[in-house]
Design an enzyme around this catalytic site. Structure first.
Site, PDB file in Angstrom:
ATOM      1  N   ARG A  73      -6.475  11.687  -6.062  1.00  0.00           N
ATOM      2  CA  ARG A  73      -7.792  11.055  -5.953  1.00  0.00           C
ATOM      3  C   ARG A  73      -8.893  12.103  -6.064  1.00  0.00           C
ATOM      4  NH1 ARG A  73      -9.740   8.011  -0.626  1.00  0.00           N
ATOM      5  NH2 ARG A  73      -9.712  10.193  -0.017  1.00  0.00           N
ATOM      6  N   TYR A 115     -15.278 -11.351  -0.390  1.00  0.00           N
ATOM      7  CA  TYR A 115     -15.914 -10.083  -0.779  1.00  0.00           C
ATOM      8  C   TYR A 115     -17.158 -10.312  -1.639  1.00  0.00           C
ATOM      9  CZ  TYR A 115     -11.955  -7.478   1.095  1.00  0.00           C
ATOM     10  OH  TYR A 115     -11.025  -6.932   1.941  1.00  0.00           O
ATOM     11  N   ARG A 172       0.815  -1.225   0.000  1.00  0.00           N
ATOM     12  CA  ARG A 172       0.000   0.000   0.000  1.00  0.00           C
ATOM     13  C   ARG A 172       0.846   1.272   0.000  1.00  0.00           C
ATOM     14  NH1 ARG A 172      -5.627  -0.597   1.582  1.00  0.00           N
ATOM     15  NH2 ARG A 172      -6.191  -2.554   0.602  1.00  0.00           N
ATOM     16  N   ARG A 188      -3.354   6.642   0.983  1.00  0.00           N
ATOM     17  CA  ARG A 188      -3.901   7.822   1.663  1.00  0.00           C
ATOM     18  C   ARG A 188      -2.970   8.536   2.624  1.00  0.00           C
ATOM     19  NH1 ARG A 188      -9.361   5.484   3.902  1.00  0.00           N
ATOM     20  NH2 ARG A 188      -8.055   3.631   3.810  1.00  0.00           N
ATOM     21  N   ASP A 195      -6.630  -2.565  -7.628  1.00  0.00           N
ATOM     22  CA  ASP A 195      -7.193  -3.212  -6.448  1.00  0.00           C
ATOM     23  C   ASP A 195      -7.440  -4.674  -6.760  1.00  0.00           C
ATOM     24  OD1 ASP A 195      -8.271  -2.289  -3.678  1.00  0.00           O
ATOM     25  OD2 ASP A 195      -9.672  -3.809  -4.400  1.00  0.00           O
TER      26      ASP A 195
HETATM   27  O1  1CP Z   1       0.115  -1.444  -2.536  1.00  0.00           O
HETATM   28  C1  1CP Z   1      -0.137  -0.532  -3.349  1.00  0.00           C
HETATM   29  O2  1CP Z   1       0.330   0.628  -3.237  1.00  0.00           O
HETATM   30  C2  1CP Z   1      -0.951  -0.858  -4.559  1.00  0.00           C
HETATM   31  C3  1CP Z   1      -2.350  -0.656  -4.466  1.00  0.00           C
HETATM   32  C4  1CP Z   1      -3.309  -1.587  -3.758  1.00  0.00           C
HETATM   33  C5  1CP Z   1      -3.232  -2.967  -3.446  1.00  0.00           C
HETATM   34  C6  1CP Z   1      -2.067  -3.901  -3.611  1.00  0.00           C
HETATM   35  C7  1CP Z   1      -4.581  -1.152  -3.362  1.00  0.00           C
HETATM   36  C8  1CP Z   1      -5.059   0.225  -3.496  1.00  0.00           C
HETATM   37  N1  1CP Z   1      -5.300  -2.222  -2.913  1.00  0.00           N
HETATM   38  C9  1CP Z   1      -4.497  -3.343  -2.923  1.00  0.00           C
HETATM   39  C10 1CP Z   1      -4.849  -4.717  -2.542  1.00  0.00           C
HETATM   40  C11 1CP Z   1      -6.068  -4.959  -1.741  1.00  0.00           C
HETATM   41  N2  1CP Z   1      -7.314  -4.389  -1.850  1.00  0.00           N
HETATM   42  C12 1CP Z   1      -6.156  -5.958  -0.750  1.00  0.00           C
HETATM   43  C13 1CP Z   1      -5.029  -6.904  -0.401  1.00  0.00           C
HETATM   44  C14 1CP Z   1      -4.020  -6.285   0.476  1.00  0.00           C
HETATM   45  C15 1CP Z   1      -4.444  -6.016   1.894  1.00  0.00           C
HETATM   46  O3  1CP Z   1      -4.805  -6.992   2.594  1.00  0.00           O
HETATM   47  O4  1CP Z   1      -4.375  -4.853   2.322  1.00  0.00           O
HETATM   48  C16 1CP Z   1      -7.450  -5.939  -0.218  1.00  0.00           C
HETATM   49  C17 1CP Z   1      -7.998  -6.811   0.893  1.00  0.00           C
HETATM   50  C18 1CP Z   1      -8.180  -4.951  -0.916  1.00  0.00           C
HETATM   51  C19 1CP Z   1      -9.603  -4.593  -0.749  1.00  0.00           C
HETATM   52  C20 1CP Z   1      -9.728  -3.153  -0.429  1.00  0.00           C
HETATM   53  N3  1CP Z   1      -9.671  -2.152  -1.342  1.00  0.00           N
HETATM   54  C21 1CP Z   1      -9.770  -2.576   0.851  1.00  0.00           C
HETATM   55  C22 1CP Z   1      -9.744  -3.330   2.147  1.00  0.00           C
HETATM   56  C23 1CP Z   1     -11.071  -3.381   2.778  1.00  0.00           C
HETATM   57  C24 1CP Z   1     -11.106  -4.398   3.900  1.00  0.00           C
HETATM   58  O5  1CP Z   1     -11.895  -5.347   3.757  1.00  0.00           O
HETATM   59  O6  1CP Z   1     -10.355  -4.257   4.881  1.00  0.00           O
HETATM   60  C25 1CP Z   1      -9.817  -1.182   0.677  1.00  0.00           C
HETATM   61  C26 1CP Z   1      -9.911  -0.124   1.732  1.00  0.00           C
HETATM   62  C27 1CP Z   1      -9.714  -0.934  -0.711  1.00  0.00           C
HETATM   63  C28 1CP Z   1      -9.603   0.382  -1.382  1.00  0.00           C
HETATM   64  C29 1CP Z   1      -8.220   0.751  -1.713  1.00  0.00           C
HETATM   65  N4  1CP Z   1      -7.398  -0.008  -2.512  1.00  0.00           N
HETATM   66  C30 1CP Z   1      -6.186   0.655  -2.663  1.00  0.00           C
HETATM   67  C31 1CP Z   1      -6.269   1.877  -1.915  1.00  0.00           C
HETATM   68  C32 1CP Z   1      -5.179   2.908  -1.837  1.00  0.00           C
HETATM   69  C33 1CP Z   1      -7.523   1.917  -1.324  1.00  0.00           C
HETATM   70  C34 1CP Z   1      -8.081   3.038  -0.477  1.00  0.00           C
HETATM   71  C35 1CP Z   1      -8.988   3.832  -1.345  1.00  0.00           C
HETATM   72  C36 1CP Z   1      -9.012   5.282  -0.997  1.00  0.00           C
HETATM   73  O7  1CP Z   1      -9.782   5.633  -0.082  1.00  0.00           O
HETATM   74  O8  1CP Z   1      -8.318   6.064  -1.653  1.00  0.00           O
END
Ligand code: 1CP
Length: 354
Positions: free
Chosen positions: A40, A154, A27, A31, A77
């Site tokens: 964003r 999901y 990540r 944010r 994502d």
């Molecule tokens: O790592 C990076 O910089 C690349 C971007 C990336 C990756 C690898 C994002 C951007 N998401 C992910 C993978 C991801 N997405 C996972 C696996 C990794 C982990 O366990 O953290 C999972 C479970 C998700 C699902 C998801 N998408 C969540 C988690 C929700 C939960 O159930 O806890 C969330 C919050 C997102 C949105 C998201 N994806 C990425 C970002 C930066 C965000 C936040 C969005 C925002 O508000 O800007």
């Protein structure tokens, strides 16, 4: 393609000698960075960032412009696949992911299409090739996908979950339906990751974020078996170089030996295991990625440095370690502390690579 200027990330994954331990952060584009929040806001929302290759490229490069990271990770994502299967992904501001349609019966699962990487997820492939071009060989680019079990949670729950009530009920009540869903997801993930590799991803990571919620027996049957299937179907060499595969099961510390056995190059470790013990348990089979507790980044730079030193000492000498956090960096972290973390890894690790 342009030659890589910094390949220590790929070298460490493959256990080739390096000068210092490479580091990136799960990540890393996100944010906690004000420039990410600004991008964003101009894109409108999170999915518009993902679906526009120029924006996806811009935010991928933001952490690299701030810190001397050793790898870039595609900005996207894991939920792009269920979206391409017709589930209708959306994000409410400040909330987690949501789906317009959920999956609850065998008939729902039978009706799910297997997305075509080029036709249905072309925006991701375009983002990969755009980022590769813009990186111009600075560091390698990581592609990624979710594990079938993590994606299934999901799709069945309709969004994030704390207890996985519906997905686990389906697993026990209707294992046949769950297996069909996981099999379709494994096929989808395999072709999606191969598409990313052909578009220019130089390593790939499978995020099994919720594998650790399963019992040991259920983990083997419903998560690990499908990751094994994916790994065996991946393109492992492209453009004259090996394409390493990283498997990360959060909460998988008890199962490292069996995860090391599925044919991946690298195991991702969360912060609950000791990396030195993990190294002994997996032997020479795989390299390791991890594993600092992400909340250490809330502490002062001196404390961060101490924790980095402790993990480096626990791993010990030699290659085969990619430093990372044990899970994603959180939005409240001070970007200066992330900088102190990365600097500490490079500075303190040189002594282990003489
Ligand atoms: O790592 C990076 O910089 C690349 C971007 C990336 C990756 C690898 C994002 C951007 N998401 C992910 C993978 C991801 N997405 C996972 C696996 C990794 C982990 O366990 O953290 C999972 C479970 C998700 C699902 C998801 N998408 C969540 C988690 C929700 C939960 O159930 O806890 C969330 C919050 C997102 C949105 C998201 N994806 C990425 C970002 C930066 C965000 C936040 C969005 C925002 O508000 O800007």
């Amino acid at each position: 393609m342009t030659a890589l200027k910094n390949d220590r990330f790929l070298r460490a994954l493959l256990k080739q000698p390096v000068d210092v331990t490479p580091v990136w952060m799960m990540r890393q584009a996100g944010r906690y960075l004000p420039e990410y929040r600004a991008s964003r806001a101009s894109a409108g929302d999170f999915m518009s960032l993902c679906k526009n290759p120029q924006f996806a490229c811009e935010v991928t490069l933001q952490p690299l412009d701030r810190y001397p990271l050793d790898a870039a990770i595609l900005f996207s994502d894991i939920l792009t696949i269920p979206d391409a299967m017709g589930q209708g992904l959306y994000f409410e501001t400040g909330e987690g992911p949501r789906f317009r349609k959920t999956v609850s019966t065998l008939a729902d699962i039978e009706a799910l299409p297997i997305p075509d990487a080029q036709q249905d997820l072309g925006y991701v492939m375009d983002a990969v090739s755009t980022i590769r071009r813009e990186l111009n060989g600075r560091v390698p680019l990581i592609g990624f996908a979710g594990s079938p079990w993590t994606l299934a949670t999901y799709m069945v729950e309709g969004g994030s979950s704390k207890d996985f009530r519906k997905s686990k009920a389906m697993l026990y009540d209707n294992p046949q339906a769950m297996h069909l869903l996981l099999d379709k997801l494994a096929q989808s993930v395999t072709s999606y990751l191969n598409g990313q590799i052909l578009a220019g991803a130089q390593a790939v990571q499978i995020f099994d974020s919720w594998g650790g919620s399963l019992s040991s027996a259920a983990y083997q049957e419903f998560s690990l078996a499908y990751m094994r299937k994916i790994v065996s179907g991946l393109i492992r060499e492209n453009d004259g170089r090996k394409v390493p595969v990283i498997v990360f099961t959060k909460g998988g510390g008890l199962w490292l030996e069996s995860i090391a056995d599925i044919g991946a190059d690298t195991l991702g470790l969360d912060w609950t295991c000791d990396i030195g013990e993990a190294r002994q348990r997996v032997g020479s089979k795989v390299s390791l990625q991890g594993n600092m507790d992400p909340t250490v980044l809330y502490a002062r730079p001196e404390a961060i440095r101490q924790e980095v030193a402790r993990i480096l000492a626990s791993y010990g000498s030699g290659t085969g370690h990619v430093f990372n956090l044990g899970h994603g960096i959180t939005p409240e972290v001070d970007p200066a502390n992330a900088g102190a973390f990365i600097e500490a890894v490079h500075e303190l690790s040189a002594q282990y690579h003489v």
